[in-house]
Design a protein around this motif. Structure first.
Motif, PDB file in Angstrom:
ATOM      1  N   ASN A  39       4.835  -0.677   2.729  1.00 54.03           N
ATOM      2  CA  ASN A  39       4.566   0.578   2.187  1.00 54.03           C
ATOM      3  C   ASN A  39       5.758   0.818   0.771  1.00 54.03           C
ATOM      4  O   ASN A  39       6.931   0.926   1.018  1.00 54.03           O
ATOM      5  CB  ASN A  39       5.091   1.848   3.096  1.00 54.03           C
ATOM      6  CG  ASN A  39       4.732   3.171   2.382  1.00 54.03           C
ATOM      7  OD1 ASN A  39       4.721   3.398   1.232  1.00 54.03           O
ATOM      8  ND2 ASN A  39       4.332   4.068   3.130  1.00 54.03           N
ATOM      9  N   TYR A  40       4.903   0.444  -0.236  1.00 53.99           N
ATOM     10  CA  TYR A  40       5.796   0.316  -1.555  1.00 53.99           C
ATOM     11  C   TYR A  40       6.481   1.642  -1.965  1.00 53.99           C
ATOM     12  O   TYR A  40       7.442   1.639  -2.663  1.00 53.99           O
ATOM     13  CB  TYR A  40       5.068  -0.149  -2.697  1.00 53.99           C
ATOM     14  CG  TYR A  40       3.799   0.723  -3.231  1.00 53.99           C
ATOM     15  CD1 TYR A  40       4.121   1.716  -4.217  1.00 53.99           C
ATOM     16  CD2 TYR A  40       2.611   0.759  -2.772  1.00 53.99           C
ATOM     17  CE1 TYR A  40       3.307   2.489  -4.651  1.00 53.99           C
ATOM     18  CE2 TYR A  40       1.632   1.352  -3.303  1.00 53.99           C
ATOM     19  CZ  TYR A  40       2.024   2.651  -4.318  1.00 53.99           C
ATOM     20  OH  TYR A  40       1.268   3.444  -4.673  1.00 53.99           O
ATOM     21  N   ARG A  41       6.107   2.670  -1.397  1.00 55.17           N
ATOM     22  CA  ARG A  41       6.563   4.122  -1.720  1.00 55.17           C
ATOM     23  C   ARG A  41       7.766   4.284  -0.912  1.00 55.17           C
ATOM     24  O   ARG A  41       8.779   4.952  -1.380  1.00 55.17           O
ATOM     25  CB  ARG A  41       5.827   5.262  -1.388  1.00 55.17           C
ATOM     26  CG  ARG A  41       4.527   5.083  -2.166  1.00 55.17           C
ATOM     27  CD  ARG A  41       3.690   6.622  -2.182  1.00 55.17           C
ATOM     28  NE  ARG A  41       2.199   6.327  -2.692  1.00 55.17           N
ATOM     29  CZ  ARG A  41       1.933   6.579  -3.705  1.00 55.17           C
ATOM     30  NH1 ARG A  41       2.773   6.941  -4.768  1.00 55.17           N
ATOM     31  NH2 ARG A  41       0.830   6.553  -4.093  1.00 55.17           N
ATOM     32  N   GLU A  92      -1.033   5.158   6.650  1.00 54.78           N
ATOM     33  CA  GLU A  92      -2.366   4.859   7.019  1.00 54.78           C
ATOM     34  C   GLU A  92      -3.024   3.661   6.147  1.00 54.78           C
ATOM     35  O   GLU A  92      -3.795   2.923   7.030  1.00 54.78           O
ATOM     36  CB  GLU A  92      -3.289   6.136   6.550  1.00 54.78           C
ATOM     37  CG  GLU A  92      -4.660   6.286   6.999  1.00 54.78           C
ATOM     38  CD  GLU A  92      -5.581   7.156   6.047  1.00 54.78           C
ATOM     39  OE1 GLU A  92      -5.084   7.837   5.529  1.00 54.78           O
ATOM     40  OE2 GLU A  92      -6.934   6.889   6.569  1.00 54.78           O
ATOM     41  N   LYS A  93      -2.793   3.760   4.983  1.00 57.71           N
ATOM     42  CA  LYS A  93      -3.163   2.323   4.266  1.00 57.71           C
ATOM     43  C   LYS A  93      -2.587   1.048   4.728  1.00 57.71           C
ATOM     44  O   LYS A  93      -3.207   0.059   4.734  1.00 57.71           O
ATOM     45  CB  LYS A  93      -2.874   2.484   2.646  1.00 57.71           C
ATOM     46  CG  LYS A  93      -3.897   3.697   1.993  1.00 57.71           C
ATOM     47  CD  LYS A  93      -3.703   3.726   0.449  1.00 57.71           C
ATOM     48  CE  LYS A  93      -5.129   4.610   0.103  1.00 57.71           C
ATOM     49  NZ  LYS A  93      -5.154   4.484  -1.356  1.00 57.71           N
ATOM     50  N   CYS A  94      -1.351   1.191   5.095  1.00 54.06           N
ATOM     51  CA  CYS A  94      -0.677  -0.036   5.611  1.00 54.06           C
ATOM     52  C   CYS A  94      -1.150  -0.491   6.834  1.00 54.06           C
ATOM     53  O   CYS A  94      -1.319  -1.777   7.207  1.00 54.06           O
ATOM     54  CB  CYS A  94       0.797   0.196   6.003  1.00 54.06           C
ATOM     55  SG  CYS A  94       1.717   0.243   4.189  1.00 54.06           S
ATOM     56  N   ALA A 143       0.862  -1.312  -0.041  1.00 53.39           N
ATOM     57  CA  ALA A 143       0.062   0.111  -0.094  1.00 53.39           C
ATOM     58  C   ALA A 143       0.936   1.250   0.049  1.00 53.39           C
ATOM     59  O   ALA A 143       1.993   1.030   0.464  1.00 53.39           O
ATOM     60  CB  ALA A 143      -1.139  -0.135   1.279  1.00 53.39           C
ATOM     61  N   GLY A 144       0.277   2.481  -0.336  1.00 51.55           N
ATOM     62  CA  GLY A 144       0.995   3.497  -0.846  1.00 51.55           C
ATOM     63  C   GLY A 144       1.315   4.754   0.408  1.00 51.55           C
ATOM     64  O   GLY A 144       1.708   5.611   0.259  1.00 51.55           O
ATOM     65  N   SER A 145       0.986   4.410   1.571  1.00 53.93           N
ATOM     66  CA  SER A 145       0.759   5.045   2.822  1.00 53.93           C
ATOM     67  C   SER A 145       0.919   4.462   4.061  1.00 53.93           C
ATOM     68  O   SER A 145       0.373   3.323   4.212  1.00 53.93           O
ATOM     69  CB  SER A 145      -0.152   6.280   2.874  1.00 53.93           C
ATOM     70  OG  SER A 145      -1.334   5.657   3.289  1.00 53.93           O
TER      71      SER A 145
HETATM   72  N1  LIG Z   1      -9.147  -8.838 -14.172  1.00 54.60           N
HETATM   73  C1  LIG Z   1     -10.313  -8.622 -13.567  1.00 54.60           C
HETATM   74  O1  LIG Z   1     -11.148  -9.393 -13.569  1.00 54.60           O
HETATM   75  C2  LIG Z   1     -10.574  -7.317 -12.824  1.00 54.60           C
HETATM   76  C3  LIG Z   1     -11.699  -7.295 -11.989  1.00 54.60           C
HETATM   77  C4  LIG Z   1     -11.751  -6.072 -11.517  1.00 54.60           C
HETATM   78  C5  LIG Z   1     -11.007  -5.393 -11.015  1.00 54.60           C
HETATM   79  N2  LIG Z   1      -9.652  -5.238 -11.772  1.00 54.60           N
HETATM   80  C6  LIG Z   1      -8.447  -4.656 -11.536  1.00 54.60           C
HETATM   81  O2  LIG Z   1      -8.319  -4.671 -10.476  1.00 54.60           O
HETATM   82  C7  LIG Z   1      -7.440  -3.405  -9.980  1.00 54.60           C
HETATM   83  C8  LIG Z   1      -8.216  -2.680  -8.696  1.00 54.60           C
HETATM   84  O3  LIG Z   1      -9.574  -2.313  -8.840  1.00 54.60           O
HETATM   85  P1  LIG Z   1     -10.150  -1.602  -7.782  1.00 54.60           P
HETATM   86  O4  LIG Z   1     -11.815  -1.434  -8.279  1.00 54.60           O
HETATM   87  O5  LIG Z   1     -10.164  -2.628  -6.471  1.00 54.60           O
HETATM   88  O6  LIG Z   1      -9.429  -0.607  -7.548  1.00 54.60           O
HETATM   89  P2  LIG Z   1      -9.310   0.670  -6.542  1.00 54.60           P
HETATM   90  O7  LIG Z   1      -9.874   0.419  -5.152  1.00 54.60           O
HETATM   91  O8  LIG Z   1      -9.317   1.794  -7.304  1.00 54.60           O
HETATM   92  O9  LIG Z   1      -7.756   0.629  -6.119  1.00 54.60           O
HETATM   93  C9  LIG Z   1      -6.627   0.757  -6.997  1.00 54.60           C
HETATM   94  C10 LIG Z   1      -5.369   0.369  -6.124  1.00 54.60           C
HETATM   95  O10 LIG Z   1      -4.176   0.534  -6.751  1.00 54.60           O
HETATM   96  C11 LIG Z   1      -3.244   0.852  -5.832  1.00 54.60           C
HETATM   97  N3  LIG Z   1      -2.028   1.116  -6.570  1.00 54.60           N
HETATM   98  C12 LIG Z   1      -1.730   1.919  -7.455  1.00 54.60           C
HETATM   99  N4  LIG Z   1      -0.528   1.955  -7.824  1.00 54.60           N
HETATM  100  C13 LIG Z   1       0.106   1.092  -6.976  1.00 54.60           C
HETATM  101  C14 LIG Z   1       1.432   0.380  -6.936  1.00 54.60           C
HETATM  102  N5  LIG Z   1       2.475   1.039  -7.674  1.00 54.60           N
HETATM  103  N6  LIG Z   1       1.730  -0.495  -6.085  1.00 54.60           N
HETATM  104  C15 LIG Z   1       0.646  -1.047  -5.319  1.00 54.60           C
HETATM  105  N7  LIG Z   1      -0.667  -0.807  -5.374  1.00 54.60           N
HETATM  106  C16 LIG Z   1      -0.759   0.419  -6.279  1.00 54.60           C
HETATM  107  C17 LIG Z   1      -3.792   1.989  -5.191  1.00 54.60           C
HETATM  108  O11 LIG Z   1      -3.243   1.991  -3.736  1.00 54.60           O
HETATM  109  P3  LIG Z   1      -2.219   2.988  -3.096  1.00 54.60           P
HETATM  110  O12 LIG Z   1      -3.088   4.475  -2.867  1.00 54.60           O
HETATM  111  O13 LIG Z   1      -1.916   2.477  -1.850  1.00 54.60           O
HETATM  112  O14 LIG Z   1      -1.311   3.235  -4.236  1.00 54.60           O
HETATM  113  C18 LIG Z   1      -5.334   1.587  -5.085  1.00 54.60           C
HETATM  114  O15 LIG Z   1      -5.595   0.907  -3.790  1.00 54.60           O
HETATM  115  C19 LIG Z   1      -7.600  -2.442 -11.116  1.00 54.60           C
HETATM  116  O16 LIG Z   1      -6.536  -2.427 -11.760  1.00 54.60           O
HETATM  117  C20 LIG Z   1      -8.703  -3.213 -11.781  1.00 54.60           C
HETATM  118  O17 LIG Z   1      -8.712  -2.857 -13.324  1.00 54.60           O
HETATM  119  C21 LIG Z   1      -9.515  -6.666 -12.403  1.00 54.60           C
END
Ligand SMILES: NC(=O)c1ccc[n+]([C@@H]2O[C@H](COP(=O)([O-])OP(=O)(O)OC[C@H]3O[C@@H](n4cnc5c(N)ncnc54)[C@H](OP(=O)(O)O)[C@@H]3O)[C@@H](O)[C@H]2O)c1
Length: 324
Positions: A189-191, A175-177, A171-173
């Motif tokens: 915390n990957y950042r 708080e999120k961790c 997770a990126g903060s």
């Molecule tokens: N293949 C499938 O069937 C399917 C179905 C549903 C969703 N998905 C995919 O699953 C993902 C999540 O969907 P969601 O609706 O749950 O999204 P979401 O709630 O909007 O969450 C996106 C997350 O990505 C994290 N993130 C961004 N950059 C990151 C990095 N470099 N390293 C680690 N974490 C990072 C963010 O966390 P931080 O703020 O901590 O960075 C955030 O928690 C999306 O990519 C979506 O397209 C795929």
């Protein structure tokens, strides 16, 4: 009915409230009077013009709903008007009414309200089919979940924990961790930390058996470095890009399996099979409160643009939900 349309690809402001006729209800469909609809990252991709609905699906965004069945097609066997359900849909969730193939409906787990029920289907179907069916995560194994506070991540951590696996999550903060730790994961915390080194440290150099990745891009090679022998990497998101160069030696040395899937274009039969498995294995956990969907914020349907802004702000832990 009132629904949200994407007037043209772009920023959240392109989401417009519209009046449309009720959706057609096929012989094996039910018509759900939608009370709440979940918001997911793929909806944002669709709004941006990067994730078109599959053929035959509504162009109205929204992949999951909860509400009451209003009408049933002549071939529907399980449901009656008045039944309360949550459902996975290929589109059309941001609306007052949504037509759903019968097998994609599930009863609202007992004890859950409509808002929490609407936050279940998309992430629970995705996590179940990828983590447990595709990657065959087993009790006693270690799993790395990227984006631990996302809708997908909060579901994956809880299900991994509930089925006896040890979860690590990025997770990126701080708080999120902390939120990931509360759900039962060891957080990274990957950042501020290199996650490859952190995984090695947290697993005594053994690595993890399974990785659920939503990033792709340059995470691919680093993920493979995190895998234990016979490890499985499941790609379900591409937030870091769809192309990567990897060292195949690292893959061979670990006898690793690289796989992935998308849920939305799968057939009604396949989605129904996932739903039946969820109902048997996960619905009792939801009813008991062992796992629960995390609802971060709620917006009325007409404020779908604000719901998208909130999800894009990066502040969300869990899910955003719309109410009609
Ligand atoms: N293949 C499938 O069937 C399917 C179905 C549903 C969703 N998905 C995919 O699953 C993902 C999540 O969907 P969601 O609706 O749950 O999204 P979401 O709630 O909007 O969450 C996106 C997350 O990505 C994290 N993130 C961004 N950059 C990151 C990095 N470099 N390293 C680690 N974490 C990072 C963010 O966390 P931080 O703020 O901590 O960075 C955030 O928690 C999306 O990519 C979506 O397209 C795929």
């Amino acid at each position: 009915m009132r629904c949200i349309a994407i007037s043209t690809p772009g920023s959240p402001g392109v989401l417009r409230l519209e009046e449309r006729p009720l959706p057609d209800v096929g012989p094996s469909d039910v018509l759900v009077r939608v009370e709440a609809a979940g918001v997911n990252r793929p909806d944002i991709m669709q709004r941006l013009g990067r994730y078109a609905p599959p053929p035959g699906a509504s162009d109205v965004p929204g992949l999951e709903v909860a509400g009451t069945i209003e009408r049933i097609g002549p071939e529907v066997r399980r449901w009656q008007p008045g039944d309360r359900v949550c459902a996975l849909v290929a589109g059309g969730g941001y609306a007052e009414y949504c037509a759903v193939p019968e097998p994609q409906c599930l009863p609202i787990p007992s004890g859950l309200d409509r808002l929490h029920a609407a936050a279940i289907p998309e992430t629970f179907f995705t996590v179940w089919t990828n983590l447990f069916q595709r990657a065959a995560l087993r009790e006693g194994e270690r799993v790395l979940i990227h984006g631990g506070t996302s809708g997908i991540g909060t579901t994956a951590i809880q299900l991994a924990w509930a089925f006896g696996a040890t979860a690590l999550a990025t997770a990126g903060s701080d708080e999120k961790c902390a939120a990931c730790e509360r759900l039962g994961a060891r957080a990274i915390n990957y950042r501020t930390t290199d996650f490859v080194q952190a995984v090695r440290a947290l697993t005594d150099g053994q690595g993890v058996n399974v990785i659920l990745d939503i990033i792709g891009g340059d995470y691919l090679g680093r993920n493979i470095e995190c895998l234990a022998k016979d490890g499985r990497l499941v790609q379900i998101g591409l937030q870091g890009g769809s192309k990567a160069e990897i060292n195949l030696t690292a893959l061979m040395q670990r006898r690793a399996t690289l796989t992935g899937s998308t849920l939305r274009p799968r057939s009604v039969e396949e989605k129904g099979a996932i739903g039946r498995d969820l109902e048997a294995h996960v619905w009792p956990l939801l009813a008991a409160g062992t796992v629960k969907p995390l609802v971060h914020s709620i917006f009325p349907l007409e404020r779908a643009a604000d719901a998208h802004r909130t999800l894009e702000s990066g502040a969300v832990i869990g899910k955003v939900v719309l109410t009609t």
